[in-house]
Design a protein around this motif. Structure first.
Motif, PDB file in Angstrom:
ATOM      1  N   THR A  29       0.836  -1.184   0.000  1.00  0.00           N
ATOM      2  CA  THR A  29       0.000   0.000   0.000  1.00  0.00           C
ATOM      3  C   THR A  29       0.871   1.234   0.000  1.00  0.00           C
ATOM      4  O   THR A  29       2.070   1.182   0.239  1.00  0.00           O
ATOM      5  CB  THR A  29      -0.889   0.047   1.262  1.00  0.00           C
ATOM      6  OG1 THR A  29      -0.032   0.027   2.391  1.00  0.00           O
ATOM      7  CG2 THR A  29      -1.837  -1.128   1.321  1.00  0.00           C
ATOM      8  N   GLY A  30       0.224   2.374  -0.231  1.00  0.00           N
ATOM      9  CA  GLY A  30       0.952   3.628  -0.232  1.00  0.00           C
ATOM     10  C   GLY A  30       1.948   3.639  -1.355  1.00  0.00           C
ATOM     11  O   GLY A  30       1.711   3.210  -2.464  1.00  0.00           O
ATOM     12  N   HIS A  31       3.162   4.145  -1.121  1.00  0.00           N
ATOM     13  CA  HIS A  31       4.191   4.257  -2.126  1.00  0.00           C
ATOM     14  C   HIS A  31       5.140   3.077  -2.040  1.00  0.00           C
ATOM     15  O   HIS A  31       6.312   3.189  -1.706  1.00  0.00           O
ATOM     16  CB  HIS A  31       4.947   5.574  -1.953  1.00  0.00           C
ATOM     17  CG  HIS A  31       4.025   6.762  -2.049  1.00  0.00           C
ATOM     18  ND1 HIS A  31       3.575   7.250  -3.243  1.00  0.00           N
ATOM     19  CD2 HIS A  31       3.443   7.507  -1.092  1.00  0.00           C
ATOM     20  CE1 HIS A  31       2.774   8.295  -3.029  1.00  0.00           C
ATOM     21  NE2 HIS A  31       2.676   8.454  -1.741  1.00  0.00           N
ATOM     22  N   ARG A 692       1.258  13.333   0.850  1.00  0.00           N
ATOM     23  CA  ARG A 692       0.011  12.963   0.194  1.00  0.00           C
ATOM     24  C   ARG A 692      -0.286  13.850  -1.005  1.00  0.00           C
ATOM     25  O   ARG A 692      -1.412  14.081  -1.377  1.00  0.00           O
ATOM     26  CB  ARG A 692      -1.150  13.079   1.189  1.00  0.00           C
ATOM     27  CG  ARG A 692      -1.099  12.100   2.318  1.00  0.00           C
ATOM     28  CD  ARG A 692      -1.559  10.752   1.868  1.00  0.00           C
ATOM     29  NE  ARG A 692      -2.954  10.790   1.456  1.00  0.00           N
ATOM     30  CZ  ARG A 692      -3.597   9.762   0.948  1.00  0.00           C
ATOM     31  NH1 ARG A 692      -2.965   8.630   0.764  1.00  0.00           N
ATOM     32  NH2 ARG A 692      -4.854   9.858   0.597  1.00  0.00           N
ATOM     33  N   ASP A 817      -6.874   0.208  -3.697  1.00  0.00           N
ATOM     34  CA  ASP A 817      -5.633   0.885  -3.311  1.00  0.00           C
ATOM     35  C   ASP A 817      -4.751   1.122  -4.532  1.00  0.00           C
ATOM     36  O   ASP A 817      -4.163   2.201  -4.696  1.00  0.00           O
ATOM     37  CB  ASP A 817      -4.873   0.048  -2.271  1.00  0.00           C
ATOM     38  CG  ASP A 817      -5.487   0.138  -0.893  1.00  0.00           C
ATOM     39  OD1 ASP A 817      -6.303   1.052  -0.664  1.00  0.00           O
ATOM     40  OD2 ASP A 817      -5.174  -0.712  -0.039  1.00  0.00           O
ATOM     41  N   LYS A 818      -4.657   0.118  -5.387  1.00  0.00           N
ATOM     42  CA  LYS A 818      -3.829   0.244  -6.587  1.00  0.00           C
ATOM     43  C   LYS A 818      -4.425   1.247  -7.569  1.00  0.00           C
ATOM     44  O   LYS A 818      -3.716   2.056  -8.175  1.00  0.00           O
ATOM     45  CB  LYS A 818      -3.669  -1.125  -7.247  1.00  0.00           C
ATOM     46  CG  LYS A 818      -2.897  -2.111  -6.382  1.00  0.00           C
ATOM     47  CD  LYS A 818      -2.946  -3.496  -6.985  1.00  0.00           C
ATOM     48  CE  LYS A 818      -2.089  -4.463  -6.172  1.00  0.00           C
ATOM     49  NZ  LYS A 818      -2.539  -4.582  -4.782  1.00  0.00           N
ATOM     50  N   ARG A 821      -3.748   4.706  -6.303  1.00  0.00           N
ATOM     51  CA  ARG A 821      -2.358   5.094  -6.533  1.00  0.00           C
ATOM     52  C   ARG A 821      -2.107   5.412  -8.012  1.00  0.00           C
ATOM     53  O   ARG A 821      -1.380   6.358  -8.348  1.00  0.00           O
ATOM     54  CB  ARG A 821      -1.431   3.974  -6.063  1.00  0.00           C
ATOM     55  CG  ARG A 821       0.041   4.341  -6.113  1.00  0.00           C
ATOM     56  CD  ARG A 821       0.871   3.411  -5.237  1.00  0.00           C
ATOM     57  NE  ARG A 821       0.864   2.055  -5.728  1.00  0.00           N
ATOM     58  CZ  ARG A 821       0.166   1.075  -5.159  1.00  0.00           C
ATOM     59  NH1 ARG A 821      -0.583   1.313  -4.106  1.00  0.00           N
ATOM     60  NH2 ARG A 821       0.221  -0.161  -5.634  1.00  0.00           N
ATOM     61  N   GLN A 824      -3.312   8.879  -8.769  1.00  0.00           N
ATOM     62  CA  GLN A 824      -2.351   9.882  -8.344  1.00  0.00           C
ATOM     63  C   GLN A 824      -1.206  10.003  -9.350  1.00  0.00           C
ATOM     64  O   GLN A 824      -0.714  11.094  -9.625  1.00  0.00           O
ATOM     65  CB  GLN A 824      -1.783   9.531  -6.958  1.00  0.00           C
ATOM     66  CG  GLN A 824      -2.825   9.338  -5.865  1.00  0.00           C
ATOM     67  CD  GLN A 824      -3.723  10.542  -5.697  1.00  0.00           C
ATOM     68  OE1 GLN A 824      -3.262  11.670  -5.776  1.00  0.00           O
ATOM     69  NE2 GLN A 824      -5.007  10.298  -5.474  1.00  0.00           N
ATOM     70  N   GLU A 825      -0.802   8.876  -9.915  1.00  0.00           N
ATOM     71  CA  GLU A 825       0.306   8.894 -10.867  1.00  0.00           C
ATOM     72  C   GLU A 825      -0.069   9.595 -12.167  1.00  0.00           C
ATOM     73  O   GLU A 825       0.787  10.144 -12.857  1.00  0.00           O
ATOM     74  CB  GLU A 825       0.770   7.462 -11.144  1.00  0.00           C
ATOM     75  CG  GLU A 825       1.457   6.819  -9.952  1.00  0.00           C
ATOM     76  CD  GLU A 825       1.719   5.338 -10.172  1.00  0.00           C
ATOM     77  OE1 GLU A 825       1.307   4.830 -11.245  1.00  0.00           O
ATOM     78  OE2 GLU A 825       2.314   4.704  -9.295  1.00  0.00           O
TER      79      GLU A 825
END
Length: 845
Positions: A29-31, A692, A817-818, A821, A824-825
């Motif tokens: 998760t996250g980065h 974030r 979650d993916k 992300r 965001q990318e």
């Protein structure tokens, strides 16, 4: 012992792996930060040992009871607000840590432990001050809540929790399993109460009477599946097992409370402060409270169904909130009237009310999602506070200091009682298995074994023990009797804590050991089927979008890099001419020429133009709502920057139109842009500092402004295109209905031409923004915009599959979650063409 009373009494692609390896790789998760998977019980057990040793071997000096009582009576009532909201804050942080790092320790168990520390700390603080009025606000608030009357505690917490569970139960499955649930909730509770009474009578020190031991048995008969329920759902256990566990908890609280009332009254009669209860009177009381509670529940369910029917107004959203409000109101009233007015079982009344409404009134609820959301929020808040408060009450017991202090010897008895209670639970299931396995939904030995192991105790038992404590202290000051009640409270809270930690934490491994969780091969097959359906879904959405002019020049390499399940480039794209300014020659399509007056012969009244502008503004608002639902606009993206500006431009334009002014909504977006630049800059920097940021740290602020401006222009142009088309259709429909009145057709046509020309003028300004940016940059941003839309659609697709049971909640959360992300990318300024994919595919699960 010092007693206090209140006045109100849950990375990168590794392309080298095989599909099987990807399916079994750890979730990140996250980065790219891996979630930590640990054995929760092994991790927490040293903490428990240290905690018991420290608290049980540290006596607390006694503080004068009357001083503290007087202080709590005269203290500021506002202090009572401190404990619940600090508790909710602690709960939020705790829940985040447990889910973010996948620590397999039940949330209620840690709440209970934290509450124990809070209660022990408050009493310790109170014992160290010289004067009661020197007690700090926090300790005062904790002590105020720890002295809440048990009847009030149950009235505040149980209706909301029970009603939500009853309203969500699968009614058909519940009715099929009802014979087994009744066996679990009534005869098994009685047998468990009696066997536990034997333990209390013969094992617990202090020469307990049979009635006091039976009271302990009734307290420990109530089960709470909250810590096991989430494990069952995540593991994909059989629906039959889930129904048995949830159904038992719905009804056995009621039977446990009834048995507690009978045996506690018998104990009080031994003290000479209540009428004795013989066996016949006990059974009469049991049936009166049970069937009486059932009747009260039916009556309130009938009333609630009538009100839900009257509030069933699907086109009036404000009634949706009223339906939620009246449902909660009747849940609490049914409990109160049954318990306090009719002296019946409030738990049974509330359960019956919820189940009847679930069976007959589910179709009367306008917005089931709103109802579930509100009840889910209430359940979280109540559970957080209830388990913490249960721990506080137990913490007070182990922090006593008047000579009857609980010590390590009592802790040994606690462990012995816990082990015997678990043994009794298995004995119960074994005794009733011949019946249990042949009625209702039936069962097998594996499910029955887990049913015995998953019989966790909840905070309700602690509340009942608190009730007995209060009742006894009101009638006697005998030290020996009070010591027995203190030990009973200690045992009730301790068994609750141990079942939550030991049984709750190890429920998952036991479930897998018994073969009751879905096998890995089955989940792999389900994920493979989901991947095929997701590929088809994304392909269809992708092909549909690239047929639109705005996405004609998007780069497939960027889309493939950011959007999972994209396997091939669409075969067809929009290849027509670029859209030009709309012609107003559509008038020839509206009516025959001989019925149409020339616009130069007659002007169009302002009233008609104003009405058409108002219609156009409403169509614009509808278009933005459609873009929002399609993922083309996002209320969360860039802090809702574009969304707010576009919606505000419509609001201000609507006001201008009402005053006979032209449509100039793009001009308002320019004004708002300058007003919002500073706020957006500050918010972006704040997000960057907290890790974030919606943009890559290497991206310049100017690029992000450019990206937002391009996206706003695209959304603006698309909304106007949709509104233009709908206005033309509206005009055509009006003309077709007025073929005999050429004057009306001419006026409406002329007015429509005016509105469309004003719209085109605004669209031209938005297009000029795009023309002022290099084509390569615009195409890059538009390609990423297409990725964002596809990812939003994919997120909804994942959510629907989770709701339909195709994906487990854990799997859906991994996908979401993916996807989040990847969204965001898409906001980064990396060119992306020909680059390495940063997105994570389904097989990484």
């Amino acid at each position: 012992m010092t007693v206090f009373r209140a006045s109100n009494g849950q990375s990168h692609v590794q392309t080298n792996r095989t599909k099987t390896d990807k399916l079994t790789s750890p979730i990140r998760t996250g980065h790219g930060r891996p979630r930590v998977k640990v054995d929760g019980f092994i991790q927490i057990s040293p903490i428990l040992l240290v905690f018991f040793a420290a608290t049980l071997s540290t006596p607390v000096a006694a503080l004068n009871q009357e001083d503290v009582w007087e202080h709590l009576e005269n203290t500021n009532a506002a202090y009572t607000l401190l404990f619940p909201w600090v508790t909710e804050c602690i709960g939020v942080c705790l829940f985040f840590l447990l889910t973010r790092y996948e620590i397999p320790v039940p949330y209620p168990a840690l709440l209970f432990l934290i509450g124990t520390l809070l209660g022990w700390g408050a009493v310790s603080r109170a014992a160290k001050v010289d004067q009661a009025n020197e007690l700090d606000q926090w300790s005062t608030s904790v002590l105020q809540w720890s002295n809440i009357q048990s009847s009030v505690l149950l009235l505040v917490f149980l209706p909301g929790l029970i009603f939500r569970d009853a309203l969500e139960v699968n009614f058909n499955l519940f009715m099929a399993a009802l014979p087994q649930i009744l066996v679990l909730a009534f005869p098994m509770v009685l047998v468990g109460t009696m066997l536990t009474a034997v333990v209390g009578f013969w094992i617990v020190p202090g020469e307990w009477s049979w009635s006091l031991a039976a009271t302990l048995g009734a307290i420990l008969a109530s089960t709470d599946p909250i810590a096991v329920g989430s494990v069952l759902k995540k593991a994909g256990s059989p629906a039959r097992l889930q129904m048995h566990i949830s159904g038992e908890s719905l009804l056995n609280d009621g039977s446990a409370v009834v048995f507690f009332s009978i045996f506690s009254q018998q104990f009080l009669s031994e003290l000479g402060y209540a009428d004795p209860v013989d066996v016949g009177q006990g059974f009469a009381t049991f049936f009166r409270m049970s069937f009486g509670g059932f009747a009260v529940g039916i009556a309130f369910a009938a009333g609630l169904l009538i009100l839900l029917y009257e509030l069933d107004r699907r086109l009036e959203p404000e009634y949706n909130v009223l339906q939620v409000a009246v449902s909660l109101t009747f849940a609490y009233l049914s409990y109160y009237v049954s318990e306090q007015v009719c002296a019946m079982s409030g738990v049974i009344a509330c359960v019956v009310c919820g189940i009847v409404v679930r069976a007959l009134g589910r179709g009367l609820i306008n917005d089931n999602k709103m109802m579930d959301s509100y009840l889910g929020l209430m359940e979280y808040l109540l559970n957080t506070l209830l388990f913490t408060l249960g721990g506080v009450v137990w913490g007070k017991v182990i922090a006593s200091g008047d000579g009857s202090h609980i010590d390590l010897t009592d802790a040994g008895y606690l462990i012995a009682v816990y082990l015997l209670v678990m043994l009794i639970r298995f004995v119960q299931m074994a005794l009733f298995y011949p019946i249990f396995s042949q009625i209702g939904l039936k069962s097998d030995w594996k499910e029955t074994t887990f049913l015995a192991y998953g019989g966790l105790r909840g905070a309700v038992g602690v509340a009942l023990a608190l009730s007995l404590n209060r009742s006894v202290r009101e009638v006697t000051e005998n030290v020996e009797t009070l010591q027995k009640i203190e030990l009973l409270e200690f045992l009730a809270g301790g068994v609750t804590l141990l079942t939550l930690f030991v049984n709750g934490t190890t429920a998952g491994p036991v479930l897998r050991l018994l073969g009751l969780a879905k096998p890995v091969t089955s989940r792999k097959r389900a994920l493979r089927l989901f991947r095929f359906s997701a590929e088809a879904f994304v392909k269809k959405a992708y092909e549909s979008l690239v047929l639109q002019p705005r996405f004609a020049k998007t780069k497939h390499s960027i889309v493939k890099m950011h959007v999972p399940f994209v396997t091939s480039e669409p075969q067809q794209r929009y290849d027509g001419p670029a859209p030009v300014a709309r012609s107003v020659s559509f008038r020839d399509e509206i009516a025959p020429a001989h019925r149409l007056l020339e616009a130069t012969d007659r002007g169009c009244p302002n009233e008609i133009v104003m009405e058409l502008r108002q219609i156009f503004v409403e169509l614009l608002n509808e278009a933005y709502n459609k873009e929002l639902s399609n993922g083309e606009l996002d209320e969360r993206e860039d802090n809702g920057y574009n969304f707010d500006i576009l919606r505000q431009s419509v609001v201000f334009t609507a006001t201008d139109v009402d005053h006979l002014e032209r449509i100039h909504d793009w001009d308002y977006t320019e004004n708002f842009r300058y007003q919002e630049d500073a706020k957006s800059f500050l918010i972006r920097k704040m997000l960057e500092l907290t890790g974030r940021s919606t943009a890559d740290h290497n991206c310049g602020y100017e690029y992000q402004k450019q990206r937002i401006l391009v996206l706003r222009s695209l959304a603006f142009i698309e909304a106007h295109r949709q509104a233009d088309e709908k206005l033309i259709r509206y005009t055509k429909a009006l003309a077709m209905s007025s073929l005999e009145d050429g004057e009306i057709i001419t006026l409406v046509t002329t007015g429509t031409e005016t509105v469309l020309s004003e719209s085109e003028a605004q669209v031209k300004k938005a297009k000029q923004i795009l023309e002022g940016i290099r084509d390569t940059e615009v195409n890059n941003i538009v390609s990423r915009y297409l990725c964002t839309i596809l990812l939003h659609k994919l997120a909804k697709f994942v959510e629907q599959n989770a709701e339909n049971g195709i994906l487990t909640k854990k799997e859906a959360k991994g996908f979401l979650d993916k996807i989040d992300r990847n969204i965001q990318e898409t906001h980064t300024c990396t060119a992306g063409a020909g680059g390495t994919s940063l997105s994570l595919r389904v097989t990484d699960l």
